[in-house]
Write an enzyme that holds these catalytic residues in place. Structure first.
Site, mmCIF file in Angstrom:
data_model
loop_
_atom_site.group_PDB
_atom_site.id
_atom_site.type_symbol
_atom_site.label_atom_id
_atom_site.label_comp_id
_atom_site.label_asym_id
_atom_site.label_seq_id
_atom_site.Cartn_x
_atom_site.Cartn_y
_atom_site.Cartn_z
ATOM 1 N N LYS A 163 14.806 8.145 10.531
ATOM 2 C CA LYS A 163 14.946 8.733 9.198
ATOM 3 C C LYS A 163 16.283 9.476 9.067
ATOM 4 C CE LYS A 163 11.334 6.893 7.552
ATOM 5 N NZ LYS A 163 11.407 5.890 6.489
ATOM 6 N N TYR A 182 10.650 8.388 15.152
ATOM 7 C CA TYR A 182 10.632 8.369 13.683
ATOM 8 C C TYR A 182 11.795 9.194 13.119
ATOM 9 C CZ TYR A 182 8.560 8.715 8.980
ATOM 10 O OH TYR A 182 8.316 8.640 7.626
ATOM 11 N N ASP A 236 7.584 -11.127 6.457
ATOM 12 C CA ASP A 236 7.504 -10.105 7.492
ATOM 13 C C ASP A 236 8.942 -9.646 7.738
ATOM 14 O OD1 ASP A 236 7.481 -8.673 9.903
ATOM 15 O OD2 ASP A 236 5.597 -9.648 10.475
ATOM 16 N N ARG A 253 0.848 -1.208 0.000
ATOM 17 C CA ARG A 253 0.000 0.000 0.000
ATOM 18 C C ARG A 253 0.878 1.250 0.000
ATOM 19 N NH1 ARG A 253 -0.176 1.100 5.930
ATOM 20 N NH2 ARG A 253 0.213 -0.894 6.953
ATOM 21 N N GLY A 254 0.211 2.389 -0.097
ATOM 22 C CA GLY A 254 0.896 3.668 0.062
ATOM 23 C C GLY A 254 1.993 3.899 -0.963
ATOM 24 N N ILE A 255 3.090 4.476 -0.501
ATOM 25 C CA ILE A 255 4.183 4.876 -1.389
ATOM 26 C C ILE A 255 4.822 3.669 -2.068
ATOM 27 C CG2 ILE A 255 6.513 5.866 -1.348
ATOM 28 C CD1 ILE A 255 5.469 7.850 0.806
ATOM 29 N N GLY A 280 7.905 0.804 6.146
ATOM 30 C CA GLY A 280 8.278 1.692 7.243
ATOM 31 C C GLY A 280 7.156 1.837 8.251
ATOM 32 N N LEU A 319 7.688 12.073 24.099
ATOM 33 C CA LEU A 319 8.868 11.417 24.675
ATOM 34 C C LEU A 319 8.517 10.590 25.914
ATOM 35 C CD1 LEU A 319 11.913 10.969 24.654
ATOM 36 C CD2 LEU A 319 12.164 13.092 25.966
ATOM 37 N N THR A 338 -1.232 8.990 2.822
ATOM 38 C CA THR A 338 -1.253 7.518 2.963
ATOM 39 C C THR A 338 -1.836 7.178 4.333
ATOM 40 O OG1 THR A 338 0.880 7.286 4.080
ATOM 41 C CG2 THR A 338 0.935 7.349 1.670
#
Ligand SMILES: NC(=O)c1ccc[n+]([C@@H]2O[C@H](COP(=O)([O-])OP(=O)(O)OC[C@H]3O[C@@H](n4cnc5c(N)ncnc54)[C@H](OP(=O)(O)O)[C@@H]3O)[C@@H](O)[C@H]2O)c1
Length: 261
Positions: free
Chosen positions: A157, A153, A60, A17-19, A89, A96, A188
């Protein structure tokens, strides 16, 4: 004048799915695509949508032992691979105080280490065959311009961007190029997932859809161009970078001006 060599066979993770799905479908117009998916119905859907041009492997990516063999397995089933897109991803928002090692480990494992492992396996195969190759990762504008609730995240990245540059310099003599796209906000499921206030219940049905649309509309306002991006816009950028022979170590920001605002 040089003609960019077309990739023959590209492994795409996160293709359900998505990107990742949009990239797999875009590349399948002129290359063989092998999609990494978790569910059989996603494999069938990709095959149908591409007119049979996308083959799939069920995996997976949190399974370290299985993913160590996936390139070998894919090449045995489909033939030699010269391209990789790691689009699988995770991107959960947490303050935090609510972050724990489980969340940190899951994000690092999928966003960074799985991509590293796939790249290492494919580079090993390309080296043995003395073949050129092209690798693409998905970074994010949040790597350099984080927001509250994005620490985990953003860490992953940032690591993806560093990995892109480090592998690009090391693999350049072997004619293996390594690049990344840093999208801003792309519409998305990852971005639609409601960012709930503390104690706020998850809406359902129509209310959920309305909440998602409202969230996208709020995010759109952050962009100088007045809208978020589409998966097809990222797929076009992916096809360009994978084939751009002068590009290696490039982190291509494509974000509707989000980083300038
Ligand atoms: N959307 C954005 O605004 C945005 C911005 C910047 C960067 N990115 C990056 O772009 C990439 C794609 O994002 P997206 O928005 O398309 O996300 P998405 O719609 O949430 O899709 C995530 C993909 O990752 C797969 N995946 C998750 N866990 C997996 C696992 N353990 N093993 C194998 N596959 C797994 C999912 O498969 P299942 O369907 O099986 O769950 C799905 O195909 C990610 O790296 C993301 O960080 C996205």
């Amino acid at each position: 004048m040089s003609t960019a060599a077309r990739l023959t066979r590209v492994l795409v993770s996160g293709a359900s799915r998505g990107i990742g799905r949009a990239i797999a479908l875009r590349l399948s117009r002129d290359a063989h695509v092998i999609a990494i998916v978790r569910k059989p119905e996603d494999a069938r859907s990709l095959s149908d949508a591409s007119g049979g041009h996308i083959g799939s492997l069920a995996l997976d990516l949190s399974d370290r032992a299985a993913r160590a063999r996936v390139v070998e397995h894919a090449e045995r089933s489909f033939g030699p691979i010269d391209g990789l897109v790691h689009a699988a991803g995770l991107g959960e928002h947490r303050r935090l105080a609510d972050v724990d090692h489980t969340q940190l480990d899951r994000h690092l494992e999928l966003n960074v280490i799985a991509g590293f492992d796939l790249a290492q396996s494919l580079a090993g195969s390309l080296r043995q065959r003395r073949a050129p190759g092209s690798l693409l990762f998905l970074s994010s504008t949040l790597a350099d311009r984080p927001a509250p609730t994005t620490s985990v995240y953003a860490i992953t990245k940032g690591a993806v961007s560093s990995m892109t540059r480090a592998l690009a310099i090391e693999l350049a003599p072997e004619r293996i190029r390594v690049n990344a796209i840093a999208p801003g906000v792309i519409d998305t499921a990852m971005v639609r997932a409601p960012r709930l206030a503390e104690g706020e219940p998850m809406p359902e049905g129509e209310a959920l859809r309305a909440r998602e649309d409202a969230q996208i509309a709020e995010l759109a306002k952050l962009h100088p161009i007045g809208r978020v991006g589409t998966v097809d816009e990222i797929a076009d950028a992916a096809a360009f970078l994978l084939h751009a022979e002068l590009a290696t170590g490039t982190i291509l920001t494509i974000d509707g001006g989000l980083s300038l605002a």
